[in-house]
Design a protein around this motif. Structure first.
Motif, PDB file in Angstrom:
ATOM      1  N   GLY A 150      41.085  32.864  47.805  1.00  0.00           N
ATOM      2  CA  GLY A 150      41.305  34.157  48.434  1.00  0.00           C
ATOM      3  C   GLY A 150      40.475  34.285  49.694  1.00  0.00           C
TER       4      GLY A 150
ATOM      5  N   SER B 148      46.356  36.045  47.408  1.00  0.00           N
ATOM      6  CA  SER B 148      45.865  37.240  48.084  1.00  0.00           C
ATOM      7  C   SER B 148      45.627  38.397  47.129  1.00  0.00           C
TER       8      SER B 148
ATOM      9  N   SER C 273      52.070  35.875  46.235  1.00  0.00           N
ATOM     10  CA  SER C 273      51.122  34.819  45.900  1.00  0.00           C
ATOM     11  C   SER C 273      50.912  34.701  44.398  1.00  0.00           C
TER      12      SER C 273
END
Length: 239
Positions: A37, A14, A19
């Motif tokens: 993403g 992200s 992440s």
């Protein structure tokens, strides 16, 4: 950490702390790693601007695994559904059902479904996400039971075994900082501190000890508390 070099992973990246740490975890474990993403009309879209800097910084570090292509998908249907402080310009508050209005219903379910479709096309068999039951806001699609059930459904749906890995599921934010340090040393910690984005309001502003953000939203508070706890523990241990 045991390595599975023959396996190929797709990390849901992200642009946030969790992440980014999961990306490092995957590169330490799997032979080939790609990133994915999502642009879903998020209010804190600045996190997408952080992704490439994180990818470039992680790529510059030595890893057992190889970092492959990055992918981006537009999922604006979530913004069309509305009703979330993550996509609408509304104050963060609790809902009548006990969940914060930062909850985007079905977001992680949709993300993993799309990731499974991409993994099918790319010959990837591990999907990695930064969900956690230890430090989270009660989102039902972050629960371990939800994701275990989803793993079964996705594997059946694409007719090949997929593994959903959530290395932060039982880790606190302090534990996540510690994991980053263990995986990539102070260089990785500094990269995540300076370049990742967590703030729900999308504010970068000044660089705090724990990173950029407004400092007052639930995401910033959680990240700051984790940083303080981790640095305090390091001090006690003489690190």
């Amino acid at each position: 950490m045991s390595r599975l070099p023959q396996r190929r992973a797709l990390v849901l990246l992200s642009g946030g702390q969790d992440s980014a740490t999961c990306l490092a975890w995957a590169l330490a474990r799997y032979g080939h790693v790609e990133t994915l993403g999502f642009d879903y009309g998020q209010r804190h879209r600045v996190e997408l601007d952080c992704r490439q800097r994180l990818i470039d910084g992680v790529r510059a570090l030595p890893w057992p695994g190889q970092l492959g292509p990055d992918h981006m998908l537009t999922v604006d249907v979530l913004a069309q559904l509305g009703g979330s402080a993550m996509t609408d310009d509304v104050a963060i508050a609790m809902q009548a059902d006990g969940l914060p209005n930062t909850f985007v219903p079905g977001r992680n379910l949709l993300f993993f479904t799309l990731a499974a479709a991409l993994a099918y096309r790319r010959g990837l068999d591990v999907l990695v996400g930064g969900m956690s039951e230890t430090d989270y806001s009660g989102y039902p699609d972050c629960r371990d039971s939800t994701l275990k059930a989803l793993q079964v459904a996705l594997s059946l749906g694409v007719d090949r075994p997929l593994t959903l890995e959530t290395p932060l599921m039982w880790r606190s934010k302090a534990d996540t900082w510690a994991l980053a340090q263990r995986l990539g040393g102070d260089v990785l910690v500094e990269l995540i501190r300076c370049e990742s984005h967590t703030c729900y309001l999308g504010q970068r502003g000044d660089l705090h000890a724990w990173g950029h953000g407004c400092g007052g939203c639930p995401a910033c508070e959680l990240r700051a508390q984790g940083w303080e706890q981790w640095t305090a523990q390091r001090s006690l241990n003489g690190a």
